[in-house]
Design a protein around this motif. Structure first.
Motif, mmCIF file in Angstrom:
data_model
loop_
_atom_site.group_PDB
_atom_site.id
_atom_site.type_symbol
_atom_site.label_atom_id
_atom_site.label_comp_id
_atom_site.label_asym_id
_atom_site.label_seq_id
_atom_site.Cartn_x
_atom_site.Cartn_y
_atom_site.Cartn_z
ATOM 1 N N UNK A 186 13.415 3.585 -5.796
ATOM 2 C CA UNK A 186 12.382 4.628 -6.463
ATOM 3 C C UNK A 186 11.954 4.214 -7.913
ATOM 4 N N UNK A 187 12.831 3.944 -8.417
ATOM 5 C CA UNK A 187 12.633 3.371 -9.885
ATOM 6 C C UNK A 187 11.432 2.189 -10.095
ATOM 7 N N UNK A 188 11.641 1.386 -9.067
ATOM 8 C CA UNK A 188 10.568 0.420 -8.884
ATOM 9 C C UNK A 188 9.111 0.760 -8.413
ATOM 10 N N UNK A 230 16.443 -2.052 -18.620
ATOM 11 C CA UNK A 230 15.516 -2.316 -19.496
ATOM 12 C C UNK A 230 16.254 -2.427 -20.974
ATOM 13 N N UNK A 231 17.585 -2.292 -20.918
ATOM 14 C CA UNK A 231 18.389 -2.537 -22.142
ATOM 15 C C UNK A 231 17.941 -1.756 -23.459
ATOM 16 N N UNK A 232 17.738 -0.238 -23.198
ATOM 17 C CA UNK A 232 17.371 0.323 -24.342
ATOM 18 C C UNK A 232 18.510 1.435 -24.537
ATOM 19 N N UNK A 259 16.087 6.009 -23.477
ATOM 20 C CA UNK A 259 16.169 6.089 -21.773
ATOM 21 C C UNK A 259 15.821 7.223 -21.264
ATOM 22 N N UNK A 260 16.460 8.339 -22.010
ATOM 23 C CA UNK A 260 15.886 9.855 -21.610
ATOM 24 C C UNK A 260 14.258 9.888 -21.577
ATOM 25 N N UNK A 261 13.686 9.442 -22.699
ATOM 26 C CA UNK A 261 12.248 9.479 -23.128
ATOM 27 C C UNK A 261 11.624 8.755 -21.873
ATOM 28 N N UNK A 319 18.839 3.538 -15.071
ATOM 29 C CA UNK A 319 18.010 2.325 -14.927
ATOM 30 C C UNK A 319 17.605 1.851 -15.967
ATOM 31 N N UNK A 320 17.004 2.884 -16.972
ATOM 32 C CA UNK A 320 16.507 2.389 -18.212
ATOM 33 C C UNK A 320 17.370 1.459 -19.205
#
Lengths: 247, 270
Positions: free
Chosen positions: B247-249, B159-161, B166-168, B154-155
């Motif tokens: 769930x992410x939301x 979020x385009x990271x 994204x792991x963090x 999802x990240x």
């Protein structure tokens, strides 16, 4: 524009509109598992008695009959019995705070419970509750076929408790109290949003809390005359004065 | 993502309620999701059907199906993210965006794919009992690995990271909502098993009882991997992706106060 949610609105004959939270497959599956476990315990208990009875000559056949009767009851009567006695709840639903009500939100009746439980067999078909789940997927009120036939809906009983208190940290100092305007009027909506913000403050980082407070802080400060070094503090002080928590 | 424009009511929910919300979400956005399902899932479903027929329902077909899972989920995560804010998405656009953004996930997917390939290789070289033991062990350890990478997809996609960030992000979101992370990981396996079995029983019932064609593809009861079973496993991928998205939301609503942002902004604009 209505936001997508797991609630449904009901208009009573007195034209009072209220909303209730719908129970979908997530909670209902857990309640079903609890009920299935209880039924299994009873059936295994009876089976043990039957095995013991079979030792006595001539009583074995009676034991088998008893076992089949219990099996039938656990499958077809369990749900209707408990939902009628416990007002729309089986033990599993009771633990999960679920209740079967009629579509208009009124309490269910015996015939409603009977119908929805009889038609459960259809929901199981062709296996692994496939029809029931498909029905829930396409129904706005997350109803299985049994609910559609019985005219019922399963709702979640609201028992929300306020776990986090709306704390003002650090407490309002004497200096801040003197600087506050004599009176701060906040609408009910404003009070509830700021209270929610203060309650959830511990879970937010400092930067994020200030970012959120900035969305309303400047307008609030301009209107009420409350000033502070941070927007977060503006919200807290205005709230404290409005509800008398500044003393 | 701008929560002020979100078409889903934002408030902290428990994982069960998020699961129920997923049903409502799918129902309300059925058309675009069906279009995407047809484009993304139909080709692998046809290929697996062919392989199941060619190899007489060999059990190892389960592994490529499992390995494909994360890749098949990506377009649904991205489309779901768009559908939070609108009624429709263009399938082509979603696929192009997925290709662009999933470059960051290639490392993660490769590692997962290699893991499944290793499990399959060991399983093929061993007796069936040993193979089943390996599969069970893999299914037991996969949730732990899943927990560590819950919201990485999802990240990266929404979020385009980069992967490291994204792991963090995933770790930070998980820290505040451990329940969501466990629900996301366990639900993937639950949905996989349940949809596979429901699809198998439904498919067999239609072929055998309705059409009176018998069991031309074999049956799971006889140890065969049928196209119905594989189709159910494929269908579990969008379901798991959409549930994890919601769930992410929810995790962001709790951890970053998305619902507060919407309310405070509305007050500020009055």
């Amino acid at each position: 524009m209505d936001l997508l949610d797991t609630t449904a609105a009901v208009m009573t004959p007195e034209r009072v509109r209220f909303r209730y939270r719908l129970a979908g497959p997530g909670r209902r599956a857990v309640a079903w598992l609890i009920d299935a476990l209880l039924r299994l315990i009873v059936v295994v208990g009876v089976m043990t008695v039957v095995v013991l009875l079979s030792i006595i000559p001539g009583v074995g056949a009676v034991g088998q009959g008893l076992f089949l009767v219990v099996l039938f009851i656990s499958e077809w009567v369990y749900g209707v019995f408990f939902e009628t006695v416990l007002g729309g709840r089986t033990p599993g639903k009771l633990l999960l705070s679920l209740r079967v009500v009629r579509e208009d939100g009124s309490p269910g009746r015996f015939t409603d419970y009977l119908l929805r439980n009889l038609v459960r067999a259809v929901d199981y078909l062709p296996g692994f509750f496939a029809i029931g789940l498909t029905s829930m997927l396409f129904d706005r009120r997350l109803r299985r076929v049994g609910d559609l036939v019985g005219g019922t809906v399963v709702v979640v009983e609201e028992r929300d408790s306020v776990r986090d208190r709306a704390e003002i940290q650090p407490p309002v100092s004497e200096e801040e109290r003197v600087a506050l305007p004599a009176r701060v009027d906040l609408s009910r909506e404003e009070l509830s949003v700021i209270e929610l913000f203060l309650r959830r403050r511990k879970r937010l980082s400092d930067d994020r809390a200030e970012e959120l407070a900035w969305l309303f802080g400047p307008a609030l400060s301009e209107r009420t005359g409350v000033t502070a070094p941070t927007w977060e503090r503006v919200l807290a002080l205005a709230y404290a004065r409005a509800v008398g928590k500044d003393r | 993502m701008n929560p002020n424009l979100c078409r889903v009511a934002l408030r902290p929910r428990d994982p069960f309620e998020v699961f129920d919300l997923t049903f409502r979400f799918v129902r309300e956005r059925l058309r675009p999701l069906l279009r995407l399902t047809a484009v993304v899932l139909l080709p692998p479903a046809l290929l697996l059907t062919l392989l199941a027929w060619w190899f007489d329902g060999a059990w190892w077909l389960l592994f490529p199906t499992l390995a494909m899972g994360p890749i098949l989920q990506a377009p649904f995560t991205l489309a779901g993210g768009r559908l939070l804010f609108g009624d429709d998405v263009a399938v082509g656009q979603v696929l192009v965006e997925t290709l662009k953004r999933s470059v960051g996930l290639l490392g993660l997917w490769s590692a997962q794919g290699l893991g499944w390939a290793a499990v399959m290789a060991i399983g093929l070289a061993s007796e069936p009992i040993a193979a089943i033991s390996i599969a069970v062990a893999a299914m037991a350890t996969a949730p732990v690995a899943g927990l560590l990478t819950t919201f990485v997809g999802e990240a990266v996609l929404l979020e385009r990271v980069g992967l490291a960030r994204a792991f963090r992000r995933s770790g930070r979101l998980m820290a505040g909502t451990g329940g969501s992370a466990i629900a996301a990981t366990s639900s993937r396996w639950f949905l996989l098993v349940w949809l596979a079995l429901a699809s198998e029983s439904s498919g067999q019932a239609i072929l055998d009882f309705v059409l009176q064609l018998g069991v031309p593809f074999g049956s799971l009861m006889n140890g065969d991997v049928t196209p119905f079973l594989l189709a159910g496993m494929l269908l579990a991928q969008p379901a798991a992706a959409l549930y994890r998205l919601l769930l992410y939301v929810d995790a962001r609503t709790r951890g970053e106060g998305w619902d507060l942002q919407v309310s405070l902004r509305a007050l500020g604009l009055q």
